[in-house]
Design an enzyme around this catalytic site. Sequence first.
Site, short mmCIF file in Angstrom:
data_model
loop_
_atom_site.label_atom_id
_atom_site.label_comp_id
_atom_site.label_asym_id
_atom_site.label_seq_id
_atom_site.Cartn_x
_atom_site.Cartn_y
_atom_site.Cartn_z
N LYS A 155 -20.71 -8.45 -10.80
CA LYS A 155 -20.54 -7.71 -9.55
C LYS A 155 -21.50 -6.53 -9.48
CE LYS A 155 -19.33 -5.82 -5.84
NZ LYS A 155 -18.12 -5.54 -5.16
N ASP A 206 0.86 -1.17 0.00
CA ASP A 206 0.00 0.00 0.00
C ASP A 206 0.91 1.23 0.00
OD1 ASP A 206 -3.20 0.51 0.89
OD2 ASP A 206 -1.83 2.20 1.21
N CYS A 241 -20.55 1.17 -1.46
CA CYS A 241 -20.65 0.28 -2.62
C CYS A 241 -21.96 0.38 -3.39
CB CYS A 241 -20.43 -1.16 -2.17
SG CYS A 241 -18.86 -1.38 -1.33
C1 UGA Z 1 -22.36 -4.46 -0.31
C2 UGA Z 1 -22.77 -5.87 -0.78
O1 UGA Z 1 -23.77 -6.40 0.09
C3 UGA Z 1 -21.56 -6.81 -0.81
O2 UGA Z 1 -21.95 -8.08 -1.34
C4 UGA Z 1 -20.50 -6.20 -1.72
O3 UGA Z 1 -19.34 -7.00 -1.83
C5 UGA Z 1 -20.10 -4.84 -1.15
O4 UGA Z 1 -21.27 -4.00 -1.12
C6 UGA Z 1 -19.06 -4.26 -2.08
O5 UGA Z 1 -19.38 -3.99 -3.25
O6 UGA Z 1 -17.89 -4.18 -1.71
P1 UGA Z 1 -21.94 -3.30 2.06
O7 UGA Z 1 -21.59 -2.05 1.34
O8 UGA Z 1 -21.08 -3.73 3.20
O9 UGA Z 1 -21.95 -4.57 1.05
O10 UGA Z 1 -23.42 -3.08 2.58
P2 UGA Z 1 -24.73 -3.97 2.68
O11 UGA Z 1 -24.67 -4.89 3.84
O12 UGA Z 1 -25.03 -4.55 1.36
O13 UGA Z 1 -25.82 -2.83 3.01
C7 UGA Z 1 -26.07 -1.80 2.06
C8 UGA Z 1 -27.16 -0.88 2.53
O14 UGA Z 1 -28.43 -1.54 2.50
C9 UGA Z 1 -26.98 -0.36 3.96
O15 UGA Z 1 -27.29 1.01 4.00
C10 UGA Z 1 -28.00 -1.18 4.76
O16 UGA Z 1 -28.45 -0.55 5.92
C11 UGA Z 1 -29.11 -1.32 3.75
N1 UGA Z 1 -30.02 -2.46 4.00
C12 UGA Z 1 -29.56 -3.74 3.91
C13 UGA Z 1 -31.35 -2.21 4.33
O17 UGA Z 1 -31.79 -1.04 4.40
N2 UGA Z 1 -32.19 -3.27 4.54
C14 UGA Z 1 -31.76 -4.56 4.43
O18 UGA Z 1 -32.61 -5.50 4.61
C15 UGA Z 1 -30.41 -4.80 4.12
#
Ligand code: UGA
Length: 436
Positions: free
Chosen positions: A201, A33, A257
């Site tokens: 993706k 890094d 993401c």
């Molecule tokens: C997301 C994807 O889920 C991963 O599979 C992916 O690898 C990652 O992006 C990435 O591209 O690196 P992440 O950003 O950690 O992961 O977040 P999520 O857990 O997907 O949540 C995203 C948003 O959806 C959050 O704001 C969360 O609060 C919201 N959410 C999630 C809801 O409002 N309701 C739900 O039932 C689930």
Amino acid sequence: MADRVVGVLGAGYVGLTTAACLAHLGHRVVCVDSCGSKVADLRRSRTLIGEPGLDSLVREGLAGGRLWFSTDLGALAPAGEIVLCLPTPMAEDGTADLGTVDEVVPALAGIAADCAVLAVKSTVPVGTSARIARRLDRADVAVVSNPEFLREGHAVDDFLRPDRIVIGAVDPAAADRVAALYPGVPAPVVRTDPASAELAKYASNAYLAMRLSYVNTLAELCERVGADIGPVAGIMGLDSRIGTAFLEPGPGWGGSCLPKDTSALVHTATTAGLRSDLLRATITANVEQRNRIVRKVRTAAIGHPAGSLAGTRIGVLGLTFKAGTDDLRDSPALAVVAELADGGATVTAHDPAVPDPPVPGVHLVDDPVLVAKDANAIVVLTEWPQFRALDWAGMAELAHGDVVVDARNVLDPDDLRAAGLTCRGLGRPVAREAVP
Ligand code: UGA
């Protein structure tokens, strides 16, 4: 395998998780890094990323001599495989900014070992692996798409027990070498072409975003027609074609993401001459969801969804984009807070993972109960489970108003009712929540 060295370029949450997990799987891993202070911290096992299990894997790798860190790109020279984990943030026009990738790749050309394989784990638009190969201009080095699917807060588990491993390669032998990075990982390996792997993706993240915009719209509809999103989503989820995950309504989807990838996919579609109305509506509905929460808070504080909040106090519980992370990037909670503050409210907030005020004008308190002090309304914006067990009776005494807007449906309306408060969740019939 003992003598192989795997290189990981980038020590952000994807790069560091990748490096630590590859070392855990038995590889000797060098992680590079450009940030000197980060590398110095990592050499002392300080990850500064709150990923469960990551600290111990980094310690394990360092102690076992299977993981080391460097700021020198030249440290990647002995690597047979180099996993590229560089950031691809959203540019101002909504496209993926490939600036860092474009800067580093020509330098890699002079460093990569003969017949090395470059596995692209960063989320990059369709065609980027081919573009990297062109810029690399090394006929002996194969560029393979190997996208990550790591959720923040679950990254280690998602790496070691993924739903699938995706390998997009032109050369089957290069694909075999990337597959060999994951010995014993219990997941189907999907081999395909680079463009399909890259698109898959974006397609996955945008689908998750679309599903959430849909469920948030359904929650609003439930409120209007007297239905309850709990059973509605539960019944939908029991259909094996639909499944139960990602059906919880909230203040909108955020993080580093989903917003950037959905936006980038719109650009990919537009460039390909496709209207992509569904993707655009997914984004519009997400903006509307944040506005909807603001209107709910206004109604709770001043009895009306529009109008000035000047002179009011709003207590906020939760600022991160989801529970289990300290990440504030593109957090819907911050967007709601900014809107409330712009509307004239004095905002007092608490988040268990946020020690400093993230936006000007927001007063942070260590004790969550204190957000209630003189509050005209309280709103829950992140689903931290500990909010359920707060001293709601004590908060009711401190508060000026008696309505709690639960934008995550994390609270128990009965508990709040017993404390003398009214809980306004998302997609729940008002009759169930109102004080009898
Ligand atoms: C997301 C994807 O889920 C991963 O599979 C992916 O690898 C990652 O992006 C990435 O591209 O690196 P992440 O950003 O950690 O992961 O977040 P999520 O857990 O997907 O949540 C995203 C948003 O959806 C959050 O704001 C969360 O609060 C919201 N959410 C999630 C809801 O409002 N309701 C739900 O039932 C689930």
